[in-house]
Scaffold this active site. Structure first.
Site, PDB file in Angstrom:
ATOM      1  N   TYR A 175      27.660 -33.653  -1.270  1.00  0.00           N
ATOM      2  CA  TYR A 175      29.099 -33.564  -1.521  1.00  0.00           C
ATOM      3  C   TYR A 175      29.767 -34.912  -1.286  1.00  0.00           C
ATOM      4  CZ  TYR A 175      33.992 -32.223  -0.820  1.00  0.00           C
ATOM      5  OH  TYR A 175      35.355 -32.135  -0.893  1.00  0.00           O
ATOM      6  N   LYS A 235      31.603 -37.221  -4.160  1.00  0.00           N
ATOM      7  CA  LYS A 235      33.005 -37.621  -4.070  1.00  0.00           C
ATOM      8  C   LYS A 235      33.147 -39.142  -4.030  1.00  0.00           C
ATOM      9  CE  LYS A 235      35.099 -33.617  -4.073  1.00  0.00           C
ATOM     10  NZ  LYS A 235      35.997 -33.235  -5.198  1.00  0.00           N
TER      11      LYS A 235
END
Length: 243
Positions: free
Chosen positions: A141, A145
């Site tokens: 994650y 990002k």
């Protein structure tokens, strides 16, 4: 304007904020909207943002229904907390697809709708404080990002001035899912001690930042990472002022 992941949490507040400002809002999510939106100018459609053909058809329908697309907020995202040594390749792939590949493909697809407009368009990517600091148990994650944050600056250079691309570096936000990640009182108290603002963000605070980046008043803001995270976090090597 269009928003991904608008059925709940941050995405829902983004939809409501733009509708309150007078926009016609198109949003999508994998799950049906359980409660009606407060504004009738919001239309929700079931779309999996990881399916490029589905998003292409959805954007075409949105443009036809509203006369074009001037704003895209890439909000859909998220990931479970999993020990990195135990995360399966399939899970890692799904996290990267949702948080990096999907917003990149949507940005490419919406570009064709924006570049033909007299005033162009604006893309706002919702990234995370995980983009700029270690994220144990959410490595894919954080990496996704961070990649989306880099893509924001690259697309801003390539597509400006017709299409502006910015991102919001969101901190911890109080949503329906907050308890799933930070359920214990002691754990939450320690997290709040590390945030200078002393609290989680409210979803509407992220929504208001999206409004600012989409407005003509911010026309000279391009390739920016707007930090909406309450001051960040106190590094563990620095004495906390409350101690």
């Amino acid at each position: 304007m269009v928003v991904t992941g608008g059925s709940r949490g941050i995405g829902r507040q983004i939809c409501e904020a733009f509708a309150a400002a007078g926009a016609r809002v198109e949003t999508c999510s994998r799950r049906p909207v359980e409660e009606p939106f407060a504004h009738a100018s919001i239309r929700a459609t079931a779309v999996d943002v990881r399916d490029p053909e589905a998003t292409r058809a959805w954007l075409a329908d949105c443009a036809a229904a509203s006369g074009g697309i001037d704003v895209l907020v890439n909000n859909a995202g998220g990931a479970p907390s999993v020990a990195s040594a135990e995360a399966s390749p399939k899970l890692t792939q799904k996290i990267l697809e949702l948080n990096l590949q999907a917003p990149l493909v949507l940005s490419q697809q919406v570009h064709a709708h924006m570049v033909v407009r007299e005033n162009g368009g604006v893309i706002v990517n919702i990234v995370s404080i995980s983009s700029v600091r270690p994220t144990p148990k959410s490595v894919a994650y954080g990496a996704a990002k961070a990649g989306l944050m880099n893509a924001t600056t690259s697309l801003a250079v390539e597509w400006g001035p017709k299409v502006r691309v910015n991102c919001i570096v969101a901190g911890l936000v109080a949503t329906e899912l907050t308890g799933d990640h930070f359920g214990g009182d002691e754990e939450r108290a320690e997290i709040l001690r590390a945030i200078p603002a002393g609290r989680f963000a409210q979803p509407e605070e992220i929504a208001h930042a999206c409004l600012f980046l989409s407005a003509r008043d911010s026309a000279y803001v391009n390739g920016a990472a707007l930090e909406v995270y309450g001051g960040g976090e106190w590094p563990p090597t620095v004495p906390h002022p409350r101690d």
